[in-house]
Scaffold this active site. Structure first.
Site, PDB file in Angstrom:
ATOM      1  CD  GLU A  23      -1.312  -2.314   2.140  1.00 13.33           C
ATOM      2  OE1 GLU A  23      -2.124  -3.079   2.697  1.00 13.33           O
ATOM      3  OE2 GLU A  23      -0.062  -2.492   2.216  1.00 13.33           O
ATOM      4  CB  CYS A  51      -1.119   0.487   5.040  1.00 11.94           C
ATOM      5  SG  CYS A  51       0.577  -0.090   4.780  1.00 11.94           S
TER       6      CYS A  51
END
Length: 151
Positions: free
Chosen positions: A73, A100
């Site tokens: 991510e 994330c």
């Protein structure tokens, strides 16, 4: 399956393919970011930063790897060359951790589509991520994994 669900499945399959590029010996993760026009904005997989050596010791020593690795991510967000407001993030094989999730929220991502795989060691982080998404009005869609899909 409706058209939107078909696209969700396609982008999860792409995240799965991207995950295979990771050199992580234990968990290969992939991410795809798509804008509201259904166009791919960025992709990423987990790995050590560019120009940092992917040596055996670093990748096979869990403590070292976890300190050095960049999540899929994170890489997808860093590699994006346009604003991510109102975009959707697809991740394979599990949903975003709390760190994330925070980056996704800060970047303006409004939907996170993933699968239902959970790993016990990430339970607390996943719970925090779900809470953060809820508070920030980021839609979380977890598609059920079965023997016929995503495997």
């Amino acid at each position: 399956m409706d058209n939107e669900e078909k696209w969700h499945h396609r982008y999860l399959e792409l995240a799965k393919l991207v995950s295979t590029w990771s050199k992580d010996p234990s968990t290969k993760c992939g991410a795809v970011i798509v804008n509201p026009n259904n166009e791919i904005v960025s992709i990423g997989f987990n790995g050590l930063p560019k120009d940092v050596t992917d040596d055996h010791h670093r990748l096979h020593t869990r403590e070292t790897k976890l300190e050095m690795i960049i999540h899929a991510e994170q890489n997808a967000i860093v590699f994006a060359r346009q604003p991510l407001h109102n975009c959707t993030m697809y991740t394979w094989p599990m949903h975003a951790c709390s760190h994330c999730a925070g980056l996704m929220i800060q970047a303006g991502i409004k939907q996170h589509v993933t699968t239902t795989k959970n790993l016990d060691r990430w339970t607390t982080s996943f719970a925090l991520a779900r809470q953060m998404f809820k508070e920030a009005n980021v839609k979380l869609l977890q598609l059920v994994r079965n023997d016929h899909e995503f495997e």
